[in-house]
Design a protein around this motif. Structure first.
Motif: not given
Length: 476
Positions: A49-57, A84-91, A113-122
């Protein structure tokens, strides 16, 4: 490894290693083969799992997702960091639609921890599908944390969303446990819930430990709504109650017990409490202050306050007067009388031992383990002989000839801020252009002769008490 040092002693760095023979028998706590295999598997999974900490894979989300609901907190944490290291739009959509309580709350924590304020209502809408009534304490605390992070990172919710969150939290407040009430009070008072003020005051009145009381006092200090004159009187009356003898949090007692000490307050606690009280007073509307009478003007009670007794001059003591008393074991000393001497000689105004005293001078709680009695007495009788750099005053000679002495608390390219009266916390800001010279003072801010109001036996008792570190304050 450890370091030894002290005034007038050689410093040393030591490393301790075991060089004895090893035993062939298997220790009782050594994992058995089956348990060892489980640990090895868990470690290998964590590394994966730690192998995914570095960025999107590619494929990371599918590998990570099942472990967001792991019962193993370490694996769950590692999975969340990987997510959190993956692209937010994908999950993001998957996190908002997740129905497993543990996986949903862990994924929503990653989202906030990763998305912007626009996601707060959702995000808040997704949380509403996990009602607190259906969650155990562990999951409730996780939901509170997600809400707190949303408000901190994404900003204040709309009034409509705030009302929905407030209504759900109020149904749980007060909760049956301290850990829940700690988070609920933070959230509800931040949301300006009028009902939270009287409920928090009830919890303050029944809080069994110092730490819990300080939490509610701190949270209530800036509450804007929900006050009545009677509630304000109850709040400010707390500041006039002594905290001595109140139980400490069990975990705090364990930590101090491990080093054979009684629990003490932090060095800066009184200063923080003074700021809390100032902020609480400032939050009271001017037209309401008259109704509080002496509650606002009476000095608040500090912890472990040692009341001084009036003294008259005894003798101008010198180090030679104690030449035969410092190195010999002598008779057992009266620690209670030494503690009182600490107050009567005005040491308590500037120095701290345990929870007693001020913060103007060095903390003396562990002075007895670092300095000999002779060093301590010399520092008391002749404080200017050795002045630690961190406690040395600075002399400012101004262009107009004026001389100002004090502790530099802050400086910039344009100004220097001096604390010229530490007891009153009075500061003075000087322009760099107005200063002709800055030089360290060779005179200690500690006056000489403070112990001249004590008898010889009391001075020796004071040294013995300093040597003890006030280890058993309740026995004095």
């Amino acid at each position: 490894s450890f370091i030894t040092d002290g005034r007038g002693t050689q410093s040393g760095l030591y490393r301790v290693r075991y060089v004895g023979a090893t035993t062939a028998s298997q220790p009782a706590d050594k994992p058995q083969p089956a348990a060892a295999n489980l640990e090895s598997d868990a470690r290998a999974l964590r590394h994966r799992l730690e192998a995914f900490h570095g960025g999107p894979r590619d494929g990371a989300i599918e590998v990570i997702w099942p472990h967001l609901s792991s019962r193993d907190q370490v694996l769950r944490y590692s999975a969340r960091i990987g997510l959190e290291a993956q692209e937010v739009s994908r999950w993001q959509a998957r996190a908002l639609a997740e129905t497993n309580q543990t996986a949903a709350l862990t994924a929503l924590l990653a989202l906030v921890r990763t998305a912007g304020s626009e996601t707060q209502p959702l995000l808040l809408q997704a949380l509403s599908h996990l009602p607190l009534e259906e969650l155990d304490e562990e999951h409730r605390l996780l939901k509170y944390r997600v809400i707190e992070l949303s408000f901190l990172r994404q900003g204040s919710p709309t009034p409509e969303l705030a009302q929905v969150v407030r209504a759900e939290l109020l149904r749980q407040y007060p909760a049956p446990t301290w850990t829940q009430n700690r988070e609920l009070s933070r959230l509800l008072l931040w949301l300006n819930s009028p009902e939270a003020v009287p409920r928090s005051l009830e919890l303050l009145a029944s809080a069994p430990t110092v730490e819990q009381q300080l939490h509610y006092v701190g949270q209530l200090r800036r509450a804007k709504t929900g006050w009545t004159p009677e509630l304000r009187r109850r709040y400010f009356a707390w500041w006039l109650l002594p905290r001595d003898g109140l139980p400490r949090a069990p975990e705090l007692q364990r930590w101090f017990a491990e080093v054979d000490r009684a629990p003490v307050d932090g060095v800066w606690l009184d200063r923080y409490l003074a700021q809390f009280r100032e902020q609480a007073v400032a939050a009271v509307p001017n037209d309401e202050r008259s109704t509080l009478g002496n509650l606002l003007s009476t000095p608040w009670i500090r912890a472990q306050l040692i009341s001084p007794t009036p003294r008259s001059f005894v003798k101008e003591w010198s180090l030679g007067d104690f030449a035969t008393d410092l190195d010999s074991p002598g008779k057992p000393r009266d620690l209670a009388r030494g503690r009182q001497a600490f107050a009567d000689a005005q040491c308590v105004a500037c120095h701290r031992v345990g929870s007693a005293g001020g913060t103007i001078g060095p903390d003396l709680t562990t002075a007895g383990s670092r300095y000999s009695k002779r060093d301590l007495l010399e520092a008391i009788l002749s404080p200017s002989n050795v002045i630690p750099d961190s406690w040395r005053d600075t002399i400012a000679v101004l262009q107009n000839g004026e001389v100002i002495t004090g502790r530099v608390v802050r400086e910039s390219d344009d100004d220097v801020v001096f604390e010229v009266d530490p007891l009153a916390r009075h500061q003075q800001t000087l322009s760099r252009q107005a200063i002709q010279e800055l030089r360290p003072s060779t005179t200690s801010s500690m006056p000489e002769g403070l112990v001249n109001v004590l008898t010889k036996e009391e001075v020796l008792d004071l040294l013995a008490w300093l040597g003890s570190g006030d280890r058993s304050p309740n026995d004095h």
